[in-house]
Motif scaffolding. Sequence first.
Motif, PDB file in Angstrom:
ATOM      1  N   ILE A 233      -8.153  31.660  66.071  1.00 17.90           N
ATOM      2  CA  ILE A 233      -7.554  31.035  64.889  1.00 17.90           C
ATOM      3  C   ILE A 233      -8.538  30.061  64.241  1.00 17.90           C
ATOM      4  O   ILE A 233      -8.660  30.013  63.012  1.00 17.90           O
ATOM      5  N   VAL A 234      -9.251  29.304  65.038  1.00 19.12           N
ATOM      6  CA  VAL A 234     -10.212  28.329  64.503  1.00 19.12           C
ATOM      7  C   VAL A 234     -11.310  29.028  63.711  1.00 19.12           C
ATOM      8  O   VAL A 234     -11.834  28.470  62.737  1.00 19.12           O
ATOM      9  N   LYS A 235     -11.641  30.245  64.091  1.00 16.26           N
ATOM     10  CA  LYS A 235     -12.671  30.988  63.372  1.00 16.26           C
ATOM     11  C   LYS A 235     -12.270  31.272  61.925  1.00 16.26           C
ATOM     12  O   LYS A 235     -13.119  31.535  61.078  1.00 16.26           O
ATOM     13  N   MET A 236     -10.970  31.237  61.646  1.00 13.03           N
ATOM     14  CA  MET A 236     -10.493  31.439  60.278  1.00 13.03           C
ATOM     15  C   MET A 236     -10.725  30.200  59.406  1.00 13.03           C
ATOM     16  O   MET A 236     -10.539  30.236  58.204  1.00 13.03           O
ATOM     17  N   LYS A 237     -11.054  29.096  60.023  1.00 11.87           N
ATOM     18  CA  LYS A 237     -11.348  27.817  59.373  1.00 11.87           C
ATOM     19  C   LYS A 237     -10.168  27.249  58.566  1.00 11.87           C
ATOM     20  O   LYS A 237     -10.326  26.825  57.414  1.00 11.87           O
ATOM     21  N   PRO A 238      -8.970  27.230  59.162  1.00 14.75           N
ATOM     22  CA  PRO A 238      -7.861  26.554  58.482  1.00 14.75           C
ATOM     23  C   PRO A 238      -8.075  25.047  58.514  1.00 14.75           C
ATOM     24  O   PRO A 238      -8.818  24.537  59.363  1.00 14.75           O
ATOM     25  N   SER A 239      -7.404  24.332  57.628  1.00 17.24           N
ATOM     26  CA  SER A 239      -7.502  22.869  57.648  1.00 17.24           C
ATOM     27  C   SER A 239      -6.883  22.295  58.917  1.00 17.24           C
ATOM     28  O   SER A 239      -7.348  21.294  59.445  1.00 17.24           O
ATOM     29  N   TYR A 240      -5.815  22.940  59.380  1.00 22.08           N
ATOM     30  CA  TYR A 240      -5.188  22.491  60.623  1.00 22.08           C
ATOM     31  C   TYR A 240      -4.535  23.661  61.343  1.00 22.08           C
ATOM     32  O   TYR A 240      -4.224  24.697  60.759  1.00 22.08           O
ATOM     33  N   VAL A 241      -4.354  23.485  62.641  1.00 22.41           N
ATOM     34  CA  VAL A 241      -3.708  24.462  63.520  1.00 22.41           C
ATOM     35  C   VAL A 241      -2.421  23.830  64.026  1.00 22.41           C
ATOM     36  O   VAL A 241      -2.442  22.715  64.553  1.00 22.41           O
ATOM     37  N   GLY A 242      -1.297  24.541  63.876  1.00 26.01           N
ATOM     38  CA  GLY A 242      -0.004  23.999  64.267  1.00 26.01           C
ATOM     39  C   GLY A 242       0.491  24.575  65.580  1.00 26.01           C
ATOM     40  O   GLY A 242       0.434  25.789  65.802  1.00 26.01           O
ATOM     41  N   VAL A 243       0.977  23.690  66.461  1.00 27.98           N
ATOM     42  CA  VAL A 243       1.376  24.098  67.816  1.00 27.98           C
ATOM     43  C   VAL A 243       2.635  23.358  68.238  1.00 27.98           C
ATOM     44  O   VAL A 243       2.817  22.183  67.910  1.00 27.98           O
ATOM     45  N   ARG A 244       3.492  24.050  68.985  1.00 28.98           N
ATOM     46  CA  ARG A 244       4.629  23.423  69.657  1.00 28.98           C
ATOM     47  C   ARG A 244       4.708  23.909  71.118  1.00 28.98           C
ATOM     48  O   ARG A 244       4.457  23.165  72.039  1.00 28.98           O
ATOM     49  N   GLY A 245       5.053  25.183  71.310  1.00 32.09           N
ATOM     50  CA  GLY A 245       5.288  25.692  72.654  1.00 32.09           C
ATOM     51  C   GLY A 245       4.116  25.516  73.601  1.00 32.09           C
ATOM     52  O   GLY A 245       4.311  25.221  74.791  1.00 32.09           O
ATOM     53  N   ALA A 246       2.888  25.672  73.116  1.00 34.49           N
ATOM     54  CA  ALA A 246       1.705  25.600  73.978  1.00 34.49           C
ATOM     55  C   ALA A 246       1.502  24.219  74.587  1.00 34.49           C
ATOM     56  O   ALA A 246       0.748  24.076  75.556  1.00 34.49           O
ATOM     57  N   VAL A 247       2.163  23.200  74.036  1.00 34.20           N
ATOM     58  CA  VAL A 247       1.987  21.847  74.563  1.00 34.20           C
ATOM     59  C   VAL A 247       3.302  21.281  75.121  1.00 34.20           C
ATOM     60  O   VAL A 247       3.446  20.075  75.282  1.00 34.20           O
TER      61      VAL A 247
END
Length: 236
Positions: A187-201
């Motif tokens: 996902i980071v390779k797509m270069k979004p401004s931010y990555v959103g997470v809930r379940g993984a944490v």
Amino acid sequence: MSKLLISVTSAEEALLALEGGADIIDMKNPHEGALGALPHSIVRQAVEAVDGRRITSATTGDLPMQPELICQAVMQMKMTGVDIIKVGFFGSERDNMACIHALQPLIAEHKLAMVAVLMADIAPQLTLLPLLREAGFWGAMLDTAHKDGRSLLAHMSEQELREFVHLAAGMQTGLAGSLNIENIENIVKMKPSYVGVRGAVCEGLDRVAKLCKSRVSALRVLLYNYNKSVESADLA
């Protein structure tokens, strides 16, 4: 460099996300759908707990695309003091466009920072992105409506995600949707401004369980390393 958005359900979790290193603290009710809204009182408490130390955001709920209803929900959420208001676009192209046009004067008049959330698993209308930019939206985000264990990458290819980020140029871009530690690197390779997470944490990797600060911290470190790898690849 992609930043880290962590979704939380309370003031207590907001502080855990803050201490774990989240860049954006997002208030959302995972029991009420992909963009379930928390009670305004809880959002307000979380905003007060963060006390300006991080950007805060909140969802307005899985609402039908009715302009009057959407505008009312946005203005009510504004009263909590949250920095960014997120609206899901679930309707037909006609209904979605009507809501964008209705929100445009509110964004200008009240200087609202708004994020449009498109759903990767229900035919996201990328043609809306230029309209959202023209209407003054702060950002656009891809998420998944159905939390069935399949991640964002199960619904859209890397090329399609790159196209989303490209078409949303001029706005902040976010990628989310049942992301886990294993696929965040891609996902980071797509270069979004931010990555959103809930379940993984969350404890037990369960999005409706309690947030785990140590998981937030570990993901923060991984995200930093992934960002550095992308930067190095660009320079190579």
